[in-house]
Every structure is written in structure tokens, then in C-alpha cells.
Design a protein around this motif. Structure first.
Motif, PDB file in Angstrom:
ATOM      1  N   GLY A  66       2.741  -0.993   8.863  1.00  0.00           N
ATOM      2  CA  GLY A  66       2.733   0.442   8.360  1.00  0.00           C
ATOM      3  C   GLY A  66       1.165   0.868   8.069  1.00  0.00           C
ATOM      4  N   ASP A  67       0.798   1.496   7.070  1.00  0.00           N
ATOM      5  CA  ASP A  67      -0.416   1.889   6.930  1.00  0.00           C
ATOM      6  C   ASP A  67      -1.491   0.748   7.164  1.00  0.00           C
ATOM      7  N   LYS A  69      -0.455  -7.238   8.806  1.00  0.00           N
ATOM      8  CA  LYS A  69      -0.009  -6.108   8.018  1.00  0.00           C
ATOM      9  C   LYS A  69       1.017  -5.162   8.938  1.00  0.00           C
ATOM     10  N   GLY A  81       2.390   0.661   3.315  1.00  0.00           N
ATOM     11  CA  GLY A  81       1.899  -0.278   4.370  1.00  0.00           C
ATOM     12  C   GLY A  81       2.281  -1.699   3.434  1.00  0.00           C
ATOM     13  N   SER A 136      -2.170  -0.967   9.598  1.00  0.00           N
ATOM     14  CA  SER A 136      -1.765  -2.016  10.455  1.00  0.00           C
ATOM     15  C   SER A 136      -1.990  -1.770  11.889  1.00  0.00           C
ATOM     16  N   SER A 163       1.400  -5.949   3.468  1.00  0.00           N
ATOM     17  CA  SER A 163       0.809  -7.323   4.053  1.00  0.00           C
ATOM     18  C   SER A 163       1.757  -8.457   3.719  1.00  0.00           C
ATOM     19  N   ARG A 193       0.952  -1.314  -0.089  1.00  0.00           N
ATOM     20  CA  ARG A 193      -0.027   0.081  -0.084  1.00  0.00           C
ATOM     21  C   ARG A 193       0.917   1.267  -0.006  1.00  0.00           C
TER      22      ARG A 193
END
Length: 308
Positions: A98-99, A96, A113, A101, A115, A47
Motif C-alpha cells: 500500500g502507501d 511494505k 499502508g 510500498s 509493513s 500507515r
């Protein structure tokens, strides 16, 4: 007399090596599975920005050792911890970072982000299949099905991606550099290519015949001769090969003469256009080291374009 059981503590993740070579990662996973248990973590979603491409791996052993990267180094210890938990529970998981998460304390420097799918290996047959294909310098594919917690060999796709319920990772053989020329420039390119982890094959003077068998789609042909006559035989072979890069030393004027020769030999315009000449990424150079950097940067860029 009462005995209290000591709490079971999870191993502390520790990096075993700094490699990101898929062959070494898969071998590490196979060895770790043989010693007890192992997990393969795969980057399956990005992401925003990310430091690694989809399909990047980490391999984690049950004793906490891990190798590989799914980011620039900022989440790997956390991924290893999650993999250790997955092994302890015997269940796959996707995490996940980062973004988007739940881990507020883990922020990716790129602001995006990722995964990461963590698969607890049940067997290593699929991994051995990939290694076998790469050993034979063939591309390979692995499909991971989270719902079935299964990993199986598949035909490789053009790039790593989701295909319905499966995430398919793609593996390609190590870049090979076939190097022709008994020059100081050739020596510098060979040293730098070997340091870069490429499979380097330096041609002996006059050694042409076997070369046709070693130029595959993952091979770059680098011609570093100071005379057109010296490169002629191997250049003809390279132009008939599936190699992804052909580069030749010489000025623009020299290349015009080269093109005239090849046209006289009935090579097509499209074939001749495959030759990068003057060789290299950043124009004229005045020393062997700069030329070597220029050539290998060009090879790396061409490989990315060919197999992005």
C-alpha cells in the motif's frame, strides 16, 4: 546425451483456512515447521487506515498453504509469496504494502499502508510457550528482533507495539461467557456465543460454587433471569470476580431494586456500577434473537475497551 534441469518453481500460495484465531495460526505454524519449514508473518506497522490491528499474524507453510490475515484479504497471497521466498533463502524480511510500498499493483482499499515482518521459524519453542499460557488462560507475549532474526517469549504488554528493537505481539485467552438462566433468552445467547467462537459455560440451576474458579479477567458474566432471587448468588460471586463484563436482564425499575439489595449487603458503589443493566447494547428488545445480538455486541465492545 545432455540433460536439462527443470526450473525450480515456487509453490503457489493457497489459503488453508479462513481462521484468524491466534491459537489455530500458531498450531498451523508448529505443524508446518515439523513437516519441513514455516514462516510467521506479523503486521508491525500501519500507515493510515488498516483492516487489522498491529500484531495480526499469518502462518505460511513451505508447500504454499497459509492461514491468517494481516489485512482485509487483499495482500495475503502476496505476503505468502514473500514468505515462501524468505524460506527458500533462509532469511527474514520486512515487506511494505500500500502507501509507501514498491508494489504499485497492490493498493489497499483503505488507502493506507502496512509493513509485514516475515520470520522464518528456526524452532517453535516460543510458539509452544504462547500456546501453553493460553491453555492456562493467561496472557502471553512474543518479542521479534529483526536484527537477530529471533523470536522469544516475553511478559505481555498492554498492546502489541515496538519496544526499542523488538516488536512485541500480545496474545490473550479466548473470551469466556458464563451464562446463568434457564430462559429462551439464555438459549439464544448460548447459540450465538458458540457460533462467535466464545468459550460458553452455561450454569446449571443452583450450580454456583465452582463458578468462582472459572471467572477470570477474560470472562463475561451474563445473567438472564426473570427474578432477582434466582440471580442473587451468582451475581455476588461475579461482583467479587475479575470478570471484564457483568450484565443482568431486567428493566430500569428492576435494576433499582437490585441496587438496593446490593447496598443493603454492603457492596460498594463502584462494584455495583460494574453491572450493565438493562443488559445489552441497543436498548429494549422484544425477542430472544435481538436480545442475544444486543448482549454479545455489548460483550465484544467491552472486551475491546478492556484490552484495546
Amino acid at each position: 546425451m545432455h540433460h536439462t534441469l527443470a526450473p525450480i518453481t515456487a509453490p503457489i500460495p493457497v489459503r488453508a483456512s479462513s481462521t484468524d484465531d491466534p491459537v489455530e495460526l500458531l498450531r498451523f505454524a508448529i505443524d508446518a515447521h515439523g513437516l519441513g519449514a514455516a514462516a510467521l508473518a506479523t503486521l508491525v506497522d500501519i500507515r493510515g487506515g488498516a483492516a487489522r490491528a498491529l500484531g495480526a499474524h499469518m502462518a505460511v507453510a513451505a508447500d504454499g498453504r497459509f492461514c491468517g490475515y494481516v489485512s482485509g484479504g487483499c495482500v495475503e497471497a502476496a505476503v505468502a509469496s514473500e514468505a515462501l521466498l524468505a524460506m527458500a533463502q533462509g532469511r527474514d524480511r520486512t515487506v511494505k504494502f500500500g502507501d509507501g510500498s514498491p508494489f504499485f499493483d497492490i493498493v489497499l482499499p483503505c488507502g493506507g499502508g502496512i509493513s509485514v515482518a516475515i520470520h522464518v521459524l528456526k524452532d517453535v519453542g516460543a510458539l509452544r510457550h504462547v500456546l501453553d499460557r493460553l491453555e492456562r488462560r493467561q496472557a502471553a507475549g512474543l518479542a521479534y528482533t529483526p536484527g537477530q532474526r529471533a523470536l522469544k517469549p516475553v511478559e505481555p504488554l498492554p498492546r502489541a507495539q515496538w519496544l526499542e528493537q523488538d516488536f512485541v505481539t500480545v496474545y490473550r485467552p479466548r473470551t469466556r461467557v458464563v451464562l446463568s438462566g434457564q430462559t429462551i433468552e439464555a438459549q439464544a445467547v448460548a447459540r450465538l456465543a458458540e457460533a462467535s467462537g466464545y468459550d460458553v459455560i452455561a450454569m446449571a440451576p443452583g450450580g454456583v460454587r465452582p463458578v468462582a474458579d472459572i471467572i477470570d479477567p477474560f470472562t463475561a458474566v451474563v445473567l438472564l433471569h426473570h427474578e432477582l432471587d434466582a440471580e442473587a448468588a451468582i451475581l455476588e460471586i461475579a461482583l467479587r470476580s475479575p470478570g471484564f463484563y457483568i450484565g443482568a436482564l431486567g428493566s430500569t425499575r428492576t435494576h433499582r431494586r437490585r441496587v438496593e439489595r446490593l447496598r443493603a449487603m454492603a457492596f460498594r458503589r463502584d462494584d455495583i456500577a460494574r453491572i450493565k443493566a438493562p443488559i445489552g447494547m441497543f436498548g429494549p428488545t422484544r425477542d430472544a434473537t435481538s436480545l442475544a445480538l444486543s448482549v454479545l455486541a455489548d460483550v465484544a465492545a467491552a472486551r475491546l475497551v478492556a484490552y484495546a
